[in-house]
Scaffold this motif. Structure first.
Motif, PDB file in Angstrom:
ATOM      1  N   LYS A 109       0.832  -1.200   0.000  1.00  0.00           N
ATOM      2  CA  LYS A 109       0.000   0.000   0.000  1.00  0.00           C
ATOM      3  C   LYS A 109       0.868   1.253   0.000  1.00  0.00           C
ATOM      4  CE  LYS A 109      -3.941   2.103   2.276  1.00  0.00           C
ATOM      5  NZ  LYS A 109      -4.907   1.986   3.372  1.00  0.00           N
ATOM      6  N   THR A 114      -1.903   1.588  -3.330  1.00  0.00           N
ATOM      7  CA  THR A 114      -3.175   0.882  -3.397  1.00  0.00           C
ATOM      8  C   THR A 114      -3.061  -0.419  -2.624  1.00  0.00           C
ATOM      9  OG1 THR A 114      -4.833  -0.049  -4.865  1.00  0.00           O
ATOM     10  CG2 THR A 114      -2.568  -0.285  -5.558  1.00  0.00           C
ATOM     11  N   THR A 115      -4.168  -0.944  -2.233  1.00  0.00           N
ATOM     12  CA  THR A 115      -4.166  -2.237  -1.570  1.00  0.00           C
ATOM     13  C   THR A 115      -4.214  -3.324  -2.627  1.00  0.00           C
ATOM     14  OG1 THR A 115      -5.302  -1.290   0.309  1.00  0.00           O
ATOM     15  CG2 THR A 115      -5.344  -3.680   0.125  1.00  0.00           C
TER      16      THR A 115
END
Length: 121
Positions: A109, A114-115
């Motif tokens: 992340k 972003t995950t």
């Protein structure tokens, strides 16, 4: 696809193998207690040194010795570092899989913004 094409062997389950190796190490640990845990963590430094030795050997940077290793040797030593780190983590906590998964998510992340999809569990 040809039925006679050799297939690669199945990959071992990472965490099941780490657990099995950890159990084996625990039964063969010459030093118990806190010192044993610390020594298992220090083993990581030894393995990292072996990566350095292999890189120096693969590039022939020691003129006295010349080329003494291959890049396959470097790959093997890097794998040893990963295995040793996972075993050290497993020694510290039986929840190593979850600890590592959460940490990997945080790093992804932070790095990718972003995950990412969670690791296979």
């Amino acid at each position: 696809m040809d039925d006679h094409t050799p297939q690669p062997p199945p990959s071992p389950d990472l965490w099941a193998t780490v657990d099995t190796l950890s159990e084996w190490l625990d039964t063969h640990r010459p030093v118990e207690g806190r010192e044993g845990v610390l020594l298992r963590i220090l083993k990581l430094s030894e393995e990292v040194g072996e990566v350095s030795e292999a890189v120096i050997g693969a590039t022939g940077q020691n003129p006295r010795k010349g080329v003494t290793h291959t890049w396959d040797d470097v790959q093997s030593e890097l794998c040893d570092v990963v295995i040793t780190a996972l075993l050290a983590l497993r020694t510290l906590t039986p929840e190593a899989r979850e600890v590592f998964g959460r940490h990997l998510e945080r790093v992804a992340k932070r790095s990718l913004g972003t995950t990412r999809a969670p690791l296979d569990r």
